[in-house]
Design a protein around this motif. Structure first.
Motif, PDB file in Angstrom:
ATOM      1  N   MET A  48      -7.398   2.693  -0.558  1.00 59.94           N
ATOM      2  CA  MET A  48      -6.360   1.666  -0.595  1.00 59.94           C
ATOM      3  C   MET A  48      -6.441   0.858   0.697  1.00 59.94           C
ATOM      4  O   MET A  48      -6.461   1.437   1.770  1.00 59.94           O
ATOM      5  CB  MET A  48      -4.982   2.313  -0.692  1.00 59.94           C
ATOM      6  CG  MET A  48      -4.787   3.186  -1.906  1.00 59.94           C
ATOM      7  SD  MET A  48      -3.355   4.270  -1.721  1.00 59.94           S
ATOM      8  CE  MET A  48      -3.990   5.735  -2.507  1.00 59.94           C
ATOM      9  N   GLU A  49      -6.513  -0.457   0.556  1.00 56.43           N
ATOM     10  CA  GLU A  49      -6.563  -1.338   1.713  1.00 56.43           C
ATOM     11  C   GLU A  49      -5.586  -2.483   1.517  1.00 56.43           C
ATOM     12  O   GLU A  49      -5.330  -2.904   0.384  1.00 56.43           O
ATOM     13  CB  GLU A  49      -7.972  -1.922   1.881  1.00 56.43           C
ATOM     14  CG  GLU A  49      -9.050  -0.895   2.133  1.00 56.43           C
ATOM     15  CD  GLU A  49     -10.437  -1.513   2.168  1.00 56.43           C
ATOM     16  OE1 GLU A  49     -10.567  -2.742   1.958  1.00 56.43           O
ATOM     17  OE2 GLU A  49     -11.394  -0.764   2.398  1.00 56.43           O
ATOM     18  N   ASP A  50      -5.083  -2.999   2.629  1.00 52.89           N
ATOM     19  CA  ASP A  50      -4.230  -4.175   2.538  1.00 52.89           C
ATOM     20  C   ASP A  50      -5.031  -5.344   1.962  1.00 52.89           C
ATOM     21  O   ASP A  50      -6.226  -5.483   2.220  1.00 52.89           O
ATOM     22  CB  ASP A  50      -3.691  -4.567   3.915  1.00 52.89           C
ATOM     23  CG  ASP A  50      -2.630  -3.586   4.416  1.00 52.89           C
ATOM     24  OD1 ASP A  50      -1.975  -2.929   3.587  1.00 52.89           O
ATOM     25  OD2 ASP A  50      -2.483  -3.488   5.646  1.00 52.89           O
ATOM     26  N   THR A 110      -2.374  -4.634  -2.556  1.00 54.31           N
ATOM     27  CA  THR A 110      -3.252  -3.527  -2.188  1.00 54.31           C
ATOM     28  C   THR A 110      -4.566  -3.605  -2.966  1.00 54.31           C
ATOM     29  O   THR A 110      -4.546  -3.707  -4.191  1.00 54.31           O
ATOM     30  CB  THR A 110      -2.570  -2.170  -2.506  1.00 54.31           C
ATOM     31  OG1 THR A 110      -1.326  -2.100  -1.805  1.00 54.31           O
ATOM     32  CG2 THR A 110      -3.446  -0.998  -2.118  1.00 54.31           C
ATOM     33  N   TYR A 160      -7.212  -1.560  -4.428  1.00 53.29           N
ATOM     34  CA  TYR A 160      -7.302  -0.159  -4.860  1.00 53.29           C
ATOM     35  C   TYR A 160      -8.666   0.075  -5.485  1.00 53.29           C
ATOM     36  O   TYR A 160      -9.126  -0.722  -6.294  1.00 53.29           O
ATOM     37  CB  TYR A 160      -6.198   0.108  -5.892  1.00 53.29           C
ATOM     38  CG  TYR A 160      -6.182   1.504  -6.452  1.00 53.29           C
ATOM     39  CD1 TYR A 160      -5.507   2.525  -5.799  1.00 53.29           C
ATOM     40  CD2 TYR A 160      -6.819   1.803  -7.653  1.00 53.29           C
ATOM     41  CE1 TYR A 160      -5.476   3.807  -6.312  1.00 53.29           C
ATOM     42  CE2 TYR A 160      -6.792   3.082  -8.177  1.00 53.29           C
ATOM     43  CZ  TYR A 160      -6.124   4.074  -7.503  1.00 53.29           C
ATOM     44  OH  TYR A 160      -6.093   5.351  -8.025  1.00 53.29           O
ATOM     45  N   ARG A 201       0.824  -1.211   0.000  1.00 49.96           N
ATOM     46  CA  ARG A 201       0.000   0.000   0.000  1.00 49.96           C
ATOM     47  C   ARG A 201       0.860   1.264   0.000  1.00 49.96           C
ATOM     48  O   ARG A 201       0.512   2.252  -0.658  1.00 49.96           O
ATOM     49  CB  ARG A 201      -0.917  -0.027   1.218  1.00 49.96           C
ATOM     50  CG  ARG A 201      -1.983   1.004   1.132  1.00 49.96           C
ATOM     51  CD  ARG A 201      -3.132   0.818   2.092  1.00 49.96           C
ATOM     52  NE  ARG A 201      -2.891   0.040   3.275  1.00 49.96           N
ATOM     53  CZ  ARG A 201      -3.467   0.268   4.436  1.00 49.96           C
ATOM     54  NH1 ARG A 201      -4.319   1.266   4.566  1.00 49.96           N
ATOM     55  NH2 ARG A 201      -3.234  -0.498   5.474  1.00 49.96           N
TER      56      ARG A 201
END
Length: 163
Positions: free
Chosen positions: A115-117, A122, A124, A26
């Motif tokens: 954006m997230e793990d 990531t 997106y 990320r």
């Protein structure tokens, strides 16, 4: 794979979304947004060329880019303002305002980038919020799915090579 959809945001009748799992951390995706030189490499569909004029990545900060078909003559692309900036998580900008929260002469879109793990890197997502169905339809006709899908693929290619 990049996915583009109609209606994944808070107003399914007015929102257009592109999403993709980018195989990079990320922080690398965030840096591609935060660094003007990196943003220029992916922000418009190739072979067009982008020039970042202002990138003040904070609420109320200016976001101004220009676009060129030939790399010589540049014209306006985005002239707007950041509404929210949550480091490594979310960027919200609009062309309804310019720097310092000043009203813009015209407006078309507000964009929410998240954006997230994800186990593969990531997750997106970029969602374009529109005032009404006519603006949403116009954005689709102007090539939202192809354009935003292309720049998301370009972003992924840039950061995945770096990762």
């Amino acid at each position: 794979m990049t996915t583009t959809t109609r209606g994944e945001g808070g107003r399914p009748d007015l929102d257009l979304t592109v999403s993709r799992v980018i195989r990079a951390p990320r922080a690398a995706v965030w840096d591609a947004w935060a660094d003007p030189a990196s943003l220029e490499q992916w922000w418009v569909p190739a072979p067009q060329v982008c020039r970042v004029r202002e990138l003040d990545l904070r609420p109320g900060g200016s976001f101004r880019t220009e676009l060129s078909q030939d790399g010589v003559e540049f014209g306006p692309h985005i002239t707007g303002c950041f509404l929210a900036v949550d480091e490594l998580e979310r960027i919200v900008f609009t062309d309804a305002l310019v720097a310092g929260w000043r009203p813009a002469p015209t407006s078309f879109v507000t964009a929410v980038i998240t954006m997230e793990d994800h186990p593969d890197g990531t997750a997106y997502r970029a969602t374009a919020l529109h005032r009404d169905a006519a603006d949403r339809d116009r954005h689709e006709e102007l090539g939202f799915h192809d354009g935003w899908g292309t720049v998301t693929r370009q972003l992924a290619a840039l950061v995945e090579v770096r990762a």
